[in-house]
Design a protein around this motif. Structure first.
Motif, mmCIF file in Angstrom:
data_model
loop_
_atom_site.group_PDB
_atom_site.id
_atom_site.type_symbol
_atom_site.label_atom_id
_atom_site.label_comp_id
_atom_site.label_asym_id
_atom_site.label_seq_id
_atom_site.Cartn_x
_atom_site.Cartn_y
_atom_site.Cartn_z
ATOM 1 N N SER A 21 -8.861 3.430 -2.348
ATOM 2 C CA SER A 21 -7.662 2.637 -2.026
ATOM 3 C C SER A 21 -7.944 1.144 -2.137
ATOM 4 O O SER A 21 -7.105 0.381 -2.634
ATOM 5 C CB SER A 21 -7.173 2.967 -0.613
ATOM 6 O OG SER A 21 -6.703 4.280 -0.543
ATOM 7 N N PHE A 22 -9.119 0.711 -1.682
ATOM 8 C CA PHE A 22 -9.463 -0.703 -1.770
ATOM 9 C C PHE A 22 -9.604 -1.141 -3.229
ATOM 10 O O PHE A 22 -9.160 -2.232 -3.606
ATOM 11 C CB PHE A 22 -10.751 -1.002 -0.991
ATOM 12 C CG PHE A 22 -10.635 -0.739 0.503
ATOM 13 C CD1 PHE A 22 -9.442 -0.918 1.175
ATOM 14 C CD2 PHE A 22 -11.730 -0.300 1.217
ATOM 15 C CE1 PHE A 22 -9.332 -0.673 2.546
ATOM 16 C CE2 PHE A 22 -11.641 -0.055 2.586
ATOM 17 C CZ PHE A 22 -10.444 -0.235 3.255
ATOM 18 N N GLN A 27 -6.914 -3.626 -8.349
ATOM 19 C CA GLN A 27 -6.253 -3.392 -9.638
ATOM 20 C C GLN A 27 -4.782 -3.795 -9.585
ATOM 21 O O GLN A 27 -4.263 -4.382 -10.539
ATOM 22 C CB GLN A 27 -6.411 -1.930 -10.040
ATOM 23 C CG GLN A 27 -7.848 -1.567 -10.347
ATOM 24 C CD GLN A 27 -8.088 -0.074 -10.408
ATOM 25 O OE1 GLN A 27 -7.251 0.731 -10.025
ATOM 26 N NE2 GLN A 27 -9.267 0.306 -10.891
ATOM 27 N N GLU A 28 -4.125 -3.496 -8.492
ATOM 28 C CA GLU A 28 -2.711 -3.890 -8.336
ATOM 29 C C GLU A 28 -2.585 -5.411 -8.290
ATOM 30 O O GLU A 28 -1.672 -5.982 -8.897
ATOM 31 C CB GLU A 28 -2.100 -3.264 -7.080
ATOM 32 C CG GLU A 28 -1.908 -1.767 -7.151
ATOM 33 C CD GLU A 28 -0.866 -1.328 -8.177
ATOM 34 O OE1 GLU A 28 -0.027 -2.142 -8.614
ATOM 35 O OE2 GLU A 28 -0.894 -0.143 -8.548
ATOM 36 N N ALA A 29 -3.483 -6.067 -7.594
ATOM 37 C CA ALA A 29 -3.444 -7.533 -7.516
ATOM 38 C C ALA A 29 -3.664 -8.159 -8.888
ATOM 39 O O ALA A 29 -3.026 -9.153 -9.229
ATOM 40 C CB ALA A 29 -4.485 -8.032 -6.525
ATOM 41 N N ARG A 38 -1.331 -4.901 -0.951
ATOM 42 C CA ARG A 38 -1.416 -4.875 0.512
ATOM 43 C C ARG A 38 -1.201 -3.469 1.060
ATOM 44 O O ARG A 38 -1.854 -3.058 2.016
ATOM 45 C CB ARG A 38 -0.417 -5.857 1.125
ATOM 46 C CG ARG A 38 -0.920 -7.293 1.092
ATOM 47 C CD ARG A 38 -0.016 -8.242 1.838
ATOM 48 N NE ARG A 38 1.049 -8.793 1.033
ATOM 49 C CZ ARG A 38 0.895 -9.707 0.077
ATOM 50 N NH1 ARG A 38 -0.298 -10.158 -0.201
ATOM 51 N NH2 ARG A 38 1.921 -10.162 -0.600
ATOM 52 N N ARG A 39 -0.290 -2.723 0.432
ATOM 53 C CA ARG A 39 -0.076 -1.327 0.858
ATOM 54 C C ARG A 39 -1.337 -0.495 0.632
ATOM 55 O O ARG A 39 -1.686 0.355 1.457
ATOM 56 C CB ARG A 39 1.120 -0.712 0.134
ATOM 57 C CG ARG A 39 2.461 -1.121 0.737
ATOM 58 C CD ARG A 39 3.609 -0.282 0.188
ATOM 59 N NE ARG A 39 3.944 -0.625 -1.189
ATOM 60 C CZ ARG A 39 4.756 -1.611 -1.548
ATOM 61 N NH1 ARG A 39 5.316 -2.362 -0.621
ATOM 62 N NH2 ARG A 39 5.010 -1.846 -2.811
ATOM 63 N N CYS A 40 -2.011 -0.749 -0.466
ATOM 64 C CA CYS A 40 -3.261 -0.022 -0.746
ATOM 65 C C CYS A 40 -4.335 -0.371 0.286
ATOM 66 O O CYS A 40 -5.090 0.520 0.715
ATOM 67 C CB CYS A 40 -3.762 -0.342 -2.151
ATOM 68 S SG CYS A 40 -2.748 0.356 -3.470
ATOM 69 N N ILE A 41 -4.408 -1.623 0.680
ATOM 70 C CA ILE A 41 -5.363 -2.023 1.718
ATOM 71 C C ILE A 41 -5.030 -1.303 3.028
ATOM 72 O O ILE A 41 -5.918 -0.773 3.703
ATOM 73 C CB ILE A 41 -5.378 -3.557 1.917
ATOM 74 C CG1 ILE A 41 -5.956 -4.267 0.691
ATOM 75 C CG2 ILE A 41 -6.130 -3.929 3.201
ATOM 76 C CD1 ILE A 41 -7.445 -4.113 0.490
ATOM 77 N N PHE A 86 -17.817 -3.159 3.226
ATOM 78 C CA PHE A 86 -18.082 -4.263 2.312
ATOM 79 C C PHE A 86 -17.000 -4.370 1.236
ATOM 80 O O PHE A 86 -16.540 -5.464 0.904
ATOM 81 C CB PHE A 86 -19.463 -4.102 1.668
ATOM 82 C CG PHE A 86 -19.778 -5.187 0.684
ATOM 83 C CD1 PHE A 86 -20.134 -6.448 1.123
ATOM 84 C CD2 PHE A 86 -19.696 -4.948 -0.676
ATOM 85 C CE1 PHE A 86 -20.419 -7.457 0.223
ATOM 86 C CE2 PHE A 86 -19.977 -5.949 -1.583
ATOM 87 C CZ PHE A 86 -20.332 -7.209 -1.141
ATOM 88 N N LEU A 87 -16.590 -3.218 0.707
ATOM 89 C CA LEU A 87 -15.591 -3.224 -0.352
ATOM 90 C C LEU A 87 -14.247 -3.742 0.159
ATOM 91 O O LEU A 87 -13.549 -4.458 -0.561
ATOM 92 C CB LEU A 87 -15.429 -1.822 -0.950
ATOM 93 C CG LEU A 87 -14.504 -1.716 -2.150
ATOM 94 C CD1 LEU A 87 -14.902 -2.688 -3.265
ATOM 95 C CD2 LEU A 87 -14.499 -0.290 -2.670
ATOM 96 N N LYS A 88 -13.888 -3.425 1.394
ATOM 97 C CA LYS A 88 -12.621 -3.929 1.937
ATOM 98 C C LYS A 88 -12.638 -5.458 1.988
ATOM 99 O O LYS A 88 -11.695 -6.115 1.551
ATOM 100 C CB LYS A 88 -12.354 -3.379 3.326
ATOM 101 C CG LYS A 88 -11.065 -3.949 3.896
ATOM 102 C CD LYS A 88 -10.830 -3.608 5.328
ATOM 103 C CE LYS A 88 -9.543 -4.300 5.760
ATOM 104 N NZ LYS A 88 -9.346 -4.278 7.174
#
Length: 105
Positions: A21-22, A27-29, A38-41, A86-88
């Motif tokens: 998801s992160f 990719q969406e950004a 933001r929804r994916c986050i 870390f990825l978030k």
């Protein structure tokens, strides 16, 4: 499958979904879809919380005097937890950069 293995697999599954998801958020950004990013986050945060909750159960077990058996599976689950965290942080920074770039166009 017994207790510790089940907890590890729950962690690995939830945290793998969080990382996906992160990455999807980044990719969406990149495409300029900041609301979707933001929804994916947020979706990733929910998965991350599931993995963290399973991990916290192991910590509670250990602190209550019931040792947790160390295994390669547990080490992998711990690695997934750290990588998801870390990825978030990294994804949020990249999204902020894409937003800044978009604002100066």
């Amino acid at each position: 499958m017994e207790g510790i293995e089940l907890v590890c697999f729950k962690m690995i599954s939830a945290l793998g979904a969080a990382k996906s998801s992160f990455m999807e958020a980044v990719q969406e950004a990149r495409l300029g879809h900041f609301e979707e990013a933001r929804r994916c986050i947020e979706k990733g945060d929910k998965y991350h919380a599931e993995g963290h909750e399973a991990h916290f159960g192991l910590l509670q077990q250990e602190t209550s005097g019931e040792p947790v058996q160390l295994s390669l599976l547990l080490v992998h689950a711990e690695d997934q937890l750290m990588n998801a965290e870390f990825l978030k942080i990294t994804a949020e920074e990249i999204i902020a950069l894409y937003e800044r770039i978009e604002s100066i166009k």
